[in-house]
Write a protein that holds these residues in place. Structure first.
Motif, PDB file in Angstrom:
ATOM      1  N   ILE A 137       0.803  -0.989   0.302  1.00 12.88           N
ATOM      2  CA  ILE A 137      -0.022  -0.019   0.094  1.00 12.88           C
ATOM      3  C   ILE A 137       1.113   1.397   0.383  1.00 12.88           C
ATOM      4  CG2 ILE A 137      -2.190   1.262   1.352  1.00 12.88           C
ATOM      5  CD1 ILE A 137      -2.515  -1.271   0.307  1.00 12.88           C
ATOM      6  N   ILE A 138       0.547   2.132  -1.308  1.00 12.58           N
ATOM      7  CA  ILE A 138       1.387   3.440  -0.742  1.00 12.58           C
ATOM      8  C   ILE A 138       0.272   4.417  -0.893  1.00 12.58           C
ATOM      9  CG2 ILE A 138       3.120   4.887  -2.666  1.00 12.58           C
ATOM     10  CD1 ILE A 138       3.656   2.457  -4.098  1.00 12.58           C
ATOM     11  N   SER A 139       0.619   5.931   0.090  1.00 13.12           N
ATOM     12  CA  SER A 139      -0.033   6.272  -0.136  1.00 13.12           C
ATOM     13  C   SER A 139       0.485   7.508   0.571  1.00 13.12           C
ATOM     14  CB  SER A 139      -1.218   6.328   1.180  1.00 13.12           C
ATOM     15  OG  SER A 139      -2.171   7.515   0.792  1.00 13.12           O
ATOM     16  N   GLY A 140       0.030   9.755  -0.001  1.00 16.80           N
ATOM     17  CA  GLY A 140       0.116   9.902  -0.080  1.00 16.80           C
ATOM     18  C   GLY A 140      -0.235  11.121  -0.646  1.00 16.80           C
ATOM     19  N   PRO A 141       0.319  12.685  -0.621  1.00 15.14           N
ATOM     20  CA  PRO A 141      -0.363  13.302  -1.450  1.00 15.14           C
ATOM     21  C   PRO A 141      -0.709  13.280  -3.074  1.00 15.14           C
ATOM     22  CG  PRO A 141       1.013  14.653  -0.253  1.00 15.14           C
ATOM     23  CD  PRO A 141       1.368  13.194   0.248  1.00 15.14           C
ATOM     24  N   GLY A 189      -0.914  -4.654  -5.166  1.00 15.97           N
ATOM     25  CA  GLY A 189      -0.521  -3.931  -4.267  1.00 15.97           C
ATOM     26  C   GLY A 189      -1.432  -2.212  -4.755  1.00 15.97           C
ATOM     27  N   LEU A 190      -1.812  -1.708  -4.108  1.00 12.06           N
ATOM     28  CA  LEU A 190      -2.705  -0.339  -4.842  1.00 12.06           C
ATOM     29  C   LEU A 190      -1.572   1.403  -4.147  1.00 12.06           C
ATOM     30  CD1 LEU A 190      -5.477  -0.813  -2.574  1.00 12.06           C
ATOM     31  CD2 LEU A 190      -5.008  -1.716  -5.109  1.00 12.06           C
ATOM     32  N   MET A 191      -1.701   2.055  -5.059  1.00  8.98           N
ATOM     33  CA  MET A 191      -1.313   3.126  -4.701  1.00  8.98           C
ATOM     34  C   MET A 191      -2.574   4.262  -4.615  1.00  8.98           C
ATOM     35  SD  MET A 191       1.294   5.618  -7.565  1.00  8.98           S
ATOM     36  CE  MET A 191       2.710   5.059  -6.436  1.00  8.98           C
ATOM     37  N   ILE A 192      -2.755   4.784  -3.715  1.00  3.15           N
ATOM     38  CA  ILE A 192      -4.139   5.413  -3.471  1.00  3.15           C
ATOM     39  C   ILE A 192      -3.607   7.116  -3.193  1.00  3.15           C
ATOM     40  CG2 ILE A 192      -6.280   5.992  -2.679  1.00  3.15           C
ATOM     41  CD1 ILE A 192      -6.344   2.591  -2.630  1.00  3.15           C
ATOM     42  N   GLU A 193      -3.601   8.416  -3.894  1.00  3.23           N
ATOM     43  CA  GLU A 193      -3.290   9.356  -3.233  1.00  3.23           C
ATOM     44  C   GLU A 193      -4.697   9.741  -1.888  1.00  3.23           C
ATOM     45  OE1 GLU A 193      -2.207  11.515  -7.243  1.00  3.23           O
ATOM     46  OE2 GLU A 193      -4.305  12.180  -6.573  1.00  3.23           O
ATOM     47  N   SER A 194      -3.550  10.898  -0.929  1.00  6.12           N
ATOM     48  CA  SER A 194      -4.482  11.056   0.705  1.00  6.12           C
ATOM     49  C   SER A 194      -3.872  12.752   0.462  1.00  6.12           C
ATOM     50  CB  SER A 194      -4.093   9.986   1.111  1.00  6.12           C
ATOM     51  OG  SER A 194      -4.189  10.384   2.771  1.00  6.12           O
ATOM     52  N   HIS A 195      -4.554  13.292   0.918  1.00 10.94           N
ATOM     53  CA  HIS A 195      -4.102  14.787   2.046  1.00 10.94           C
ATOM     54  C   HIS A 195      -4.993  15.058   3.409  1.00 10.94           C
ATOM     55  CE1 HIS A 195      -4.287  19.494   0.598  1.00 10.94           C
ATOM     56  NE2 HIS A 195      -3.532  18.917   0.023  1.00 10.94           N
ATOM     57  N   ILE A 196      -4.124  15.864   3.943  1.00 11.20           N
ATOM     58  CA  ILE A 196      -5.294  16.255   4.890  1.00 11.20           C
ATOM     59  C   ILE A 196      -6.750  17.046   4.992  1.00 11.20           C
ATOM     60  CG2 ILE A 196      -3.199  16.162   6.420  1.00 11.20           C
ATOM     61  CD1 ILE A 196      -2.656  18.811   6.000  1.00 11.20           C
ATOM     62  N   ASP A 197      -6.716  17.617   3.703  1.00  6.59           N
ATOM     63  CA  ASP A 197      -7.703  18.299   2.998  1.00  6.59           C
ATOM     64  C   ASP A 197      -8.021  18.359   1.783  1.00  6.59           C
ATOM     65  OD1 ASP A 197      -9.500  20.505   3.733  1.00  6.59           O
ATOM     66  OD2 ASP A 197      -8.038  21.874   3.143  1.00  6.59           O
ATOM     67  N   THR A 243      -0.011  15.043   6.208  1.00  5.33           N
ATOM     68  CA  THR A 243      -0.230  14.222   5.633  1.00  5.33           C
ATOM     69  C   THR A 243       0.226  12.516   6.170  1.00  5.33           C
ATOM     70  OG1 THR A 243      -0.824  15.508   3.850  1.00  5.33           O
ATOM     71  CG2 THR A 243      -1.087  13.149   3.319  1.00  5.33           C
ATOM     72  N   CYS A 244       1.700  12.253   5.453  1.00  3.10           N
ATOM     73  CA  CYS A 244       2.359  11.373   5.996  1.00  3.10           C
ATOM     74  C   CYS A 244       2.587  11.117   6.941  1.00  3.10           C
ATOM     75  CB  CYS A 244       3.489  12.029   5.434  1.00  3.10           C
ATOM     76  SG  CYS A 244       4.217  11.893   3.696  1.00  3.10           S
ATOM     77  N   THR A 245       2.568  12.002   8.118  1.00  6.88           N
ATOM     78  CA  THR A 245       2.528  11.503   9.793  1.00  6.88           C
ATOM     79  C   THR A 245       1.083  10.776  10.297  1.00  6.88           C
ATOM     80  OG1 THR A 245       2.002  13.368  10.711  1.00  6.88           O
ATOM     81  CG2 THR A 245       4.250  12.714  10.875  1.00  6.88           C
ATOM     82  N   ARG A 246      -0.399  11.188   9.771  1.00  3.37           N
ATOM     83  CA  ARG A 246      -1.749  10.571   9.547  1.00  3.37           C
ATOM     84  C   ARG A 246      -1.820   9.135   8.766  1.00  3.37           C
ATOM     85  NH1 ARG A 246      -4.872  15.892   9.539  1.00  3.37           N
ATOM     86  NH2 ARG A 246      -6.879  14.114   8.791  1.00  3.37           N
ATOM     87  N   LEU A 247      -1.085   9.290   8.040  1.00  5.41           N
ATOM     88  CA  LEU A 247      -0.722   8.082   7.481  1.00  5.41           C
ATOM     89  C   LEU A 247      -0.221   7.076   7.948  1.00  5.41           C
ATOM     90  CD1 LEU A 247      -0.667   9.698   3.044  1.00  5.41           C
ATOM     91  CD2 LEU A 247      -2.678   7.848   3.916  1.00  5.41           C
ATOM     92  N   ALA A 248       1.145   7.429   8.680  1.00  3.77           N
ATOM     93  CA  ALA A 248       2.175   6.703   9.243  1.00  3.77           C
ATOM     94  C   ALA A 248       0.934   6.260  10.507  1.00  3.77           C
ATOM     95  CB  ALA A 248       2.871   6.852   9.606  1.00  3.77           C
ATOM     96  N   ALA A 249       0.387   6.640  11.294  1.00  2.00           N
ATOM     97  CA  ALA A 249      -0.993   6.400  12.428  1.00  2.00           C
ATOM     98  C   ALA A 249      -1.433   5.438  12.006  1.00  2.00           C
ATOM     99  CB  ALA A 249      -1.028   7.598  12.867  1.00  2.00           C
ATOM    100  N   THR A 250      -1.857   5.388  10.883  1.00  2.81           N
ATOM    101  CA  THR A 250      -3.231   4.465  10.588  1.00  2.81           C
ATOM    102  C   THR A 250      -2.980   3.422  10.436  1.00  2.81           C
ATOM    103  OG1 THR A 250      -2.760   4.376   7.942  1.00  2.81           O
ATOM    104  CG2 THR A 250      -4.162   6.172   9.362  1.00  2.81           C
TER     105      THR A 250
END
Length: 361
Positions: free
Chosen positions: A21-25, A226-234, A37-44
């Protein structure tokens, strides 16, 4: 479940884990946005690798084209804080050089770069003598040979750990998704390169967040790795691709809703039943091919009559009649209109080729 890839060196496990699983903005915009964004992703606890767009190739000038090299220290800091490896898209030799200087763990080549052999070769030349995993996205246009060519160029540069990313294809008439999945193309790549990791990017296929889960599940059911999905705090206020990004917490929920399946099992009851059904499929396929061959023989006879009477091969009214009849009949048999169109297009093209050989061969 571990997956062994022949292109992967033992000391480079980063793109061999399944599921990966790859993610980030989509884009690194500010240091605060990138780090949070990265620290919240890691916290999951759901993400194996962090990503962020540093350079953004855009369709039109004037759009946000990435923060540039100054964003790499932000991503490096996120790596140090979370302990997760980082991956960045590169399109030039300078991009490669900058990423290596900031300890980027995995590089990926984007769709707009894969489509250009000169650009891929520039990246490949910059990678000679470097031991780093490289992921290669499919080209924008549906051309498997370009995708294969990208793999071959990177492999010839000495890169041993290579993976593929399916992000969909630009296709005229596509309205359902941002990029048409054309699942048969990554499936064919998996057939050609069965041990090479294949990752799905549902963010760029769908172009909107409401279809991410269904696209992700479809890829899993097709044995993607696997998956690469984009993630953002806002997400709604992201500087690029706002509609397709989700918060880290929503990403965790999405991933929890997925069912990861295995390719096979050692249960004898399942294997016996499956083999019987596959034999039925084989017999039916033989019958279908024989019927198609019979149909083509009739098409050749029609070609003979057309030649003798100086009639054109293409008969638009007759072709429209075939389509309408096929769609109506297919609906009664539970076959989708999309499938009927693709099937009849292939049959029609072969019939035209056969008649052309009769009339002009």
């Amino acid at each position: 479940m571990e997956q062994t890839a022949p292109v992967a060196a033992a000391e480079q496990p980063l793109i061999r884990k399944k599921p990966l699983i790859i993610s980030g903005p989509c884009s690194a915009e500010t240091e605060q946005q990138t780090i949070e964004t990265c620290t919240r992703l890691a916290a999951t606890g759901k993400v194996d690798m962090l990503r962020a767009g540093i350079w953004k190739p855009r369709t039109k000038p004037g759009l946000f084209e990435g923060i540039g090299t100054k964003g790499l220290p932000w991503l490096k800091k996120a790596k140090d804080l979370t302990g997760l490896p980082i991956t960045v898209e590169v399109a030039t030799a300078k991009h490669v050089e900058d990423c290596l200087a900031f300890d980027v763990d995995v590089l990926w080549i984007g769709a707009r770069t894969t489509v250009n052999p000169f650009s891929v070769q520039e990246v490949a030349d910059a990678l000679r003598g470097v031991d780093i995993p490289v992921l290669i996205k499919n080209p924008i246009n549906p051309d498997l040979e370009l995708w294969m060519g990208g793999v071959e160029r990177i492999a010839k540069a000495g890169i041993k750990n290579i993976g593929l990313i399916h992000r969909g294809f630009s296709n005229y008439g596509n309205t359902e998704y941002r990029n048409a999945p054309m699942w048969h193309l990554p499936i064919e790549m998996k057939r050609r390169l069965p041990d090479m990791p294949l990752i799905c990017d549902p963010s760029h296929i769908g172009g909107r967040r409401d279809v991410l889960q269904s696209l992700a599940q479809k890829s899993i059911d097709l044995d993607f790795d696997g998956l690469m999905i984009e993630s953002h705090i806002d997400p709604d206020n992201a500087w690029s691709d706002a509609k397709q990004q989700v918060t880290p917490e929503r990403l965790a929920e999405l991933l929890d809703g997925l069912v990861w399946r295995q390719e096979t099992t050692d249960k004898q009851e399942f294997l016996t039943a499956l083999e019987k059904l596959r034999q039925q499929i084989n017999h039916l396929d033989d019958e279908i091919l024989q019927l198609i061959s019979n149909r083509m023989a009739v098409a050749e006879k029609i070609g003979t009559y057309k030649k003798e009477n100086n009639i054109t091969i293409l008969q638009p009214n007759r072709w429209s009649e075939i389509i309408d009849r096929g769609v109506a009949k297919g609906a009664k048999l539970g076959l989708t209109e999309d499938f009927i169109h693709k099937y009849l297009d292939a049959i029609h093209l072969e019939s035209i080729n056969r008649q052309n050989r009769v009339m002009n061969g």
